[in-house]
Design an enzyme around this catalytic site. Sequence first.
Site, mmCIF file in Angstrom:
data_model
loop_
_atom_site.group_PDB
_atom_site.id
_atom_site.type_symbol
_atom_site.label_atom_id
_atom_site.label_comp_id
_atom_site.label_asym_id
_atom_site.label_seq_id
_atom_site.Cartn_x
_atom_site.Cartn_y
_atom_site.Cartn_z
ATOM 1 N N TYR A 437 113.195 -55.605 -16.729
ATOM 2 C CA TYR A 437 112.944 -54.848 -15.497
ATOM 3 C C TYR A 437 111.837 -53.801 -15.634
ATOM 4 C CZ TYR A 437 116.947 -51.641 -16.807
ATOM 5 O OH TYR A 437 117.822 -50.793 -17.398
ATOM 6 N N GLU A 438 111.491 -53.242 -14.507
ATOM 7 C CA GLU A 438 110.365 -52.289 -14.414
ATOM 8 C C GLU A 438 109.053 -52.937 -14.876
ATOM 9 O OE1 GLU A 438 111.024 -49.532 -12.744
ATOM 10 O OE2 GLU A 438 108.845 -49.268 -12.766
#
Lengths: 594, 594
Positions: A437-438
Amino acid sequence: MTDYCAPVEDMRFVLKNVVGMPEIADLPGYDEATDDLVDAVLEEAGKLAGEVIGPLNHIGDQQGSVLENGVVRTPEGFKEAYWKFVEGGWNSVPFDPEIGGQGLPWTLNTAVQEMWDAANTGWSLCPMLTVGAIEAISAHGTNEQKKKYLPKLVTGEWTGTMNLTEPQAGSDVGALRSKAVRDGDAFRIHGQKIFITYGDQDYTDNVIHLVLARIEGAPDGVKGISLFIVPKVLVNDDGSLGRRNDLRPVSLEHKLGIHASPTCVMAYGENDGAIGYLIGEENNGMACMFTMMNNARLNVGVAGLGTAERAWQQARDFAKERTQGRDIATGEQNVPIIRHPDVRRMLLDMKAKTEAMRALCYYTAARMDVAKKHPDADTRRTAQRDLDLLIPITKAWCTDTGCDVAHTGVQVHGGMGFVEETGAAQHMRDARIHPIYEGTNGIQANDLIGRKILRDGGEAAKAFTNRLRTEACAIAGSGNDDVAATGKAIAASVGAIDAAVDWILSTGPIDIQKASANSVPMLNLMGNVVGGWLMGKAAAAAVSEGVNGHAAWCGAKIKTARFYADHILSRSSGLLATIAESGDTVMALKEDQF
Amino acid sequence: MTDYCAPVEDMRFVLKNVVGMPEIADLPGYDEATDDLVDAVLEEAGKLAGEVIGPLNHIGDQQGSVLENGVVRTPEGFKEAYWKFVEGGWNSVPFDPEIGGQGLPWTLNTAVQEMWDAANTGWSLCPMLTVGAIEAISAHGTNEQKKKYLPKLVTGEWTGTMNLTEPQAGSDVGALRSKAVRDGDAFRIHGQKIFITYGDQDYTDNVIHLVLARIEGAPDGVKGISLFIVPKVLVNDDGSLGRRNDLRPVSLEHKLGIHASPTCVMAYGENDGAIGYLIGEENNGMACMFTMMNNARLNVGVAGLGTAERAWQQARDFAKERTQGRDIATGEQNVPIIRHPDVRRMLLDMKAKTEAMRALCYYTAARMDVAKKHPDADTRRTAQRDLDLLIPITKAWCTDTGCDVAHTGVQVHGGMGFVEETGAAQHMRDARIHPIYEGTNGIQANDLIGRKILRDGGEAAKAFTNRLRTEACAIAGSGNDDVAATGKAIAASVGAIDAAVDWILSTGPIDIQKASANSVPMLNLMGNVVGGWLMGKAAAAAVSEGVNGHAAWCGAKIKTARFYADHILSRSSGLLATIAESGDTVMALKEDQF
């Protein structure tokens, strides 16, 4: 199962001797961050992390958050721990005093953040997401919006979320379909979002959602996306809570790890539309997101570090307690397994990588503080240039290495590592989200070679490696053999980076696919070497510190750096060979040949 | 979720063109293993694996085996699949016809075994354990024992288990405390065993446990351990079932993966003692175990391969279907993610490593067949020497690489990889056991440098690398550029092995701890290179095969080998540097400095 104990001694050492906390404290507005205050903050945060938040880690994994009657119920003890955190003022540490924050440096906050992550990754995500909401509103909100939402977000009385992803729009945010229809001063938001971390919780009476959506008639792609504040409960002008907004968590994902963290599918506007307030300019939502991206990516890197630290403590304690087999040198029977050379190699590998990650995360945060606060514009620009280069490396290298360390932690335990009650496996499962993620680590690597190396013709990268080369020479000149050997290994590896950067610079313009196919090895090489440089810097500092007492600890730091040089920097030649001598194989097969 | 489809084309290619199946078929007793039969076996096993066993993989993970009222209940459909397997005669494939087996080569059986592992690792463990019981009884049992137990074990009407581990006796089997008390012709067994794979099941009416225990008065350590047959239900002389023996599964472990496989805590002799029958000589139990160790370790390596193959198929299909983002070269929008260079690099990394593992597993099995069956004693001895060298490499390298491939498989999926419904995460969890059991990979690495390199002064290793060097030269002489480049990379890497072996030979006698601390990098280097050699061999064969039609498939094989050379063999210099230039750091810290 090992209880988490914050590694305050190493944190303090890295802050003070490696990343220049004393100079950070000299920056305008940071004068409160004295040595004494740093010590007090680390001690107190360490207590909360070790005594309150850490012990909930396994419970959080086992119970998970659940959705019942449309409401998220977090695991036992999570809410109480959250309110201790809020009451201690921990949510407000890094924010400007003018919005109610304590105004302490991000460098120090990063050390504190590491503790929450290490203690309980699933728990720590809620405040981590609130940071993003605060930053977005601070940077782009109107005065009225700031006044309405920031005070309670900064204290932590409300929490925040980021709503980007939709089923067809993950890495490609521009493909999102959620729409916003103007309704007076506000908008009506309609759409479904997925993977919304702490999209709901039972801690607080409001959740401030930041939602990306497309205003009717806006262009396709990223240029037609706007950012909205969409509160769970509408807030009246006097600050009191009004009616419930038209949004709800529809379901929670069943995930490999971070079970405690409710990952929500969110529905907006199933009835007459969720009320949303535009933040920043129309169609400028992606730029607003980019404002907080550096910080968010650093924080995910720190989460990689935190999980690694937790896994390392677990493995170290197990290896000291578990007895099994014969000492290969002395023949002594039934010794603690830490006496076996290969177990010790695994432990040192975990320790060295974790310490290097810590130094890299704090160093990146320090560059962020300098870039924000230094009175001299040139110094700020240089720091920003370093920061932009370091962010993808910190995010991707620390999260990949975090998985690697947690994987090794399971191995140290042998069969017990595969049994969930032991606790080692949870760290491996939890750590696995961070490279995803990110911005996936592949996206970080493309950011590194595209925006950070090719775009400026390698200027930032070369300026950085020039500095590393100078510092490596200084380290190599140490009177301590281990430190000198580490310095030499850093110098050789810096040469490998330069050669790899040259390869990217010459290849990118003529064959961007080939360059891109080598972006991850490039990032891994840079991460290994920057981590190694900071370990060398730490070892050099430990030589002088060791003289002033504290010798055993400093001796360990020096040997750990040398281990890093021998076992990790030694891989640089192979990574360079991968990049520089690679053929055209990656794109050579047709899709149907896979 | 991708259904498993056995990679029959690659299996056949590797068997025929890489590991010499035609020569194996020429060995005495293996003349039935013609090309046609090999094809038929692969096709039929592929059907059972793909249509019956594979579809139960996710169900097995979700339901797991449970212990209810003292009895293990396996997941839905597992029992039915087991009986289809038994009725198809699949359990008996590699065993001697004189005990009811089909007498087919282990080389072919290894390909078949890969299918069960890939289709459903949790399911496949039951027959895998039965193999060990059959081998132990065949090699060490009395005629009466063979007659009583082998027929039903060979058909699979009964299953077998191996009972070694106790809480204080894991890697150090010699520390076990289970005891055996003589009672007429039999013994009474008392003790608790842990980590007993398929210690109970609901498939068959009997389970034949092989149990290590210490006869009263026997010496301490490994020299006082004996091996016993301890049936769940006692078997009368006429073959009918008698009374229930004094043993039971006490509980099941909650594990990270292979949830379908019941990992039992077993209690023996809680009442008047479980009846056990000595197998082999008193106090010679460890030697009996070693009889089946090579085969068991090969099988675990194959399980690493199988899980990797499954993870690769899942990731490949996802990458072809999932659309996201822009083609970096053409600018086309919303393309399948397989078009992104870094995704393609991940896929090729998975594909190349999986194919190399396959070649290594089958090659090791082929050396086993030659060592068992070749009419010439010298040829048998050479094959056995290769086999002994290759076993720890095959077990450890294929299981570590299996974890690596499954980890990458999750990454290819992005956020969906972290959601359990997708199926990618299960492969990562399941794969994690393989580096741990049947001797941890650290133990394999110590076996490699201790028994397989130091003990004979490097003779076996050098003989093997000499052969690799000759073959690498031949591959490097290919008219195909990719094959030639692969050959050159192999030759360079063989040089790295030789240098590393020399370092082990010179270091071991003076500092065994330092040598041991580099045993895992040594094993990884050898695994990378032997895998690369076999990929080169496959590529060279694909050049000639490609001419006879089949061009796209053969072209992919060649490019995959070249990718392996560029991205994996390129790491050899770094691994050698780790070994040869390492300082004394691993043992330098005191325990309290950790």
